[in-house]
Motif scaffolding. Structure first.
Motif, PDB file in Angstrom:
ATOM      1  N   LYS B  45       1.054 -13.331  10.460  1.00 43.87           N
ATOM      2  CA  LYS B  45       0.137 -13.318  11.756  1.00 43.87           C
ATOM      3  C   LYS B  45       0.124 -11.538  11.971  1.00 43.87           C
ATOM      4  CE  LYS B  45       0.944 -17.511  13.858  1.00 43.87           C
ATOM      5  NZ  LYS B  45      -0.131 -18.528  13.189  1.00 43.87           N
ATOM      6  N   ASN B  46       1.696 -11.102  12.057  1.00 40.51           N
ATOM      7  CA  ASN B  46       1.576  -9.565  12.210  1.00 40.51           C
ATOM      8  C   ASN B  46       2.507  -9.139  11.387  1.00 40.51           C
ATOM      9  OD1 ASN B  46       1.947  -7.067  13.022  1.00 40.51           O
ATOM     10  ND2 ASN B  46       2.547  -7.563  15.235  1.00 40.51           N
ATOM     11  N   VAL B  53       0.768 -10.823  20.181  1.00 41.61           N
ATOM     12  CA  VAL B  53      -0.069 -11.172  19.140  1.00 41.61           C
ATOM     13  C   VAL B  53      -1.161 -12.090  19.848  1.00 41.61           C
ATOM     14  CG1 VAL B  53      -0.760 -12.410  17.023  1.00 41.61           C
ATOM     15  CG2 VAL B  53       1.221 -10.889  17.006  1.00 41.61           C
ATOM     16  N   ILE B  61      -6.740 -12.518  14.096  1.00 36.00           N
ATOM     17  CA  ILE B  61      -5.194 -12.025  14.771  1.00 36.00           C
ATOM     18  C   ILE B  61      -5.976 -10.484  15.378  1.00 36.00           C
ATOM     19  CG2 ILE B  61      -2.962 -11.034  14.222  1.00 36.00           C
ATOM     20  CD1 ILE B  61      -3.042 -13.994  13.961  1.00 36.00           C
ATOM     21  N   THR B  63      -3.602  -7.604  17.456  1.00 30.44           N
ATOM     22  CA  THR B  63      -2.042  -7.012  17.540  1.00 30.44           C
ATOM     23  C   THR B  63      -2.082  -5.797  18.403  1.00 30.44           C
ATOM     24  OG1 THR B  63      -1.598  -5.898  15.717  1.00 30.44           O
ATOM     25  CG2 THR B  63      -0.970  -8.069  15.243  1.00 30.44           C
TER      26      THR B  63
END
Lengths: 202, 202
Positions: B45-46, B53, B61, B63
């Motif tokens: 995801k990050n 997030v 997504i 961030t």
């Protein structure tokens, strides 16, 4: 309005931005090595003693390159350089910050903590400069991985202010002798693409 | 959507922002000391292994705390926390960056370069932490001067995301034992004003 400019990376971000918009603004160029941005008169405009500064006709002062760019985005929306819808605008903000925090600031610290020019401007710690040089190489490898999907620009198909921040980081990297390693081919492709834009020379 | 949160200053910026908007969002709280933000699943995801997030329903997504806040600003425009017109938005951006670059990052460096928690996350240079502690005190004096006109918030009468960044810097200052000196009364007044907001405890 008047744009206070100078030979430094942050005002260059605004110059590139204006070149991408095709806009010309009345400009006064300060001599940075001669400390013209730190004169008593200029400190009244920006107490941080730095360019860029945008002065509006009513005397309103806007400092910080991205704030100035954001203001110009509202005056001249086309082409959109901060994104065209809510999600794209969030992604531009995300990538502009990632490039600034992870890449530009780390590379910039090498200059800030070693160049004579910054001796009386920051408390220089040469060991920190060395650490940031090493960190920068790791962050370049991270960015190369992020660009592995082959997209042309940071947020996708559209060039944005995040890429402009990348152009600025790339220039600072040149100042401190940081080169993109041969094997980081995704990053090299992106960097080449940015260097080929007419605005590179702004 | 889902908001990935954790006990750290940057996710707190988003929590304060949501509290100020009066909005609740489905949230998963990660255990940061247990490295849950650096698990293989979360790194997808990050890739920077950090919260906050925001994951949208289509998998998008976002961030970076300010990018997430900016997205929520578009979903929930009232009260405006990024400014209500072009000039005010530019000033919010300007002040958010000033507080982040001049205040929060300098204070944060003291923690980053001395706390055991960050030992395997950054190349720690203790001499840099000491330099940044000293620099932070100079920057607090600068900010006190900027607030000498008695305005309640950084950009004027309206509370903004720049003040939220100030709230975060204030919390980090507590972690590293930096206190606002008695004589910086403008800064103290502003800090007290922020601490009295219900969102301080978000």
């Amino acid at each position: 309005m008047k744009f206070y400019d100078g030979a430094a990376p942050n005002p260059r971000r605004v110059r590139i931005f204006l070149a991408e918009k095709g806009v010309e603004v009345p400009t006064e160029r300060l001599d940075i090595p001669k400390n013209e941005a730190r004169s008593p008169a200029f400190l009244k405009k920006n107490s941080l003693g730095a360019v860029p500064v945008l002065e509006l006709d009513d005397g309103t002062i806007i400092t910080e390159s991205v704030a100035i760019c954001r203001y110009f985005e509202e005056l001249y929306p086309d082409p959109p350089l901060f994104g065209a819808d809510a999600v794209e605008r969030a992604k531009v903000e995300m990538w502009n910050r990632r490039i600034e925090i992870e890449i530009m600031t780390n590379i910039g610290a090498v200059a800030l903590h070693t160049f004579d020019f910054f001796k009386d401007r920051v408390m220089q710690v040469p060991a920190y400069a060395e650490a940031q040089r090493e960190t920068s190489m790791k962050k370049l490898a991270w960015l190369d991985g992020e660009l592995a999907d082959g997209r042309p620009y940071l947020t996708g198909d559209r060039f944005s202010v995040a890429d402009i921040t990348g152009m600025t980081a790339s220039m600072i990297a040149g100042f401190v002798g940081i080169e993109i390693p041969e094997e980081l081919s995704n990053l090299r492709r992106w960097d080449d693409r940015l260097r080929s834009r007419p605005s590179w020379d702004a």
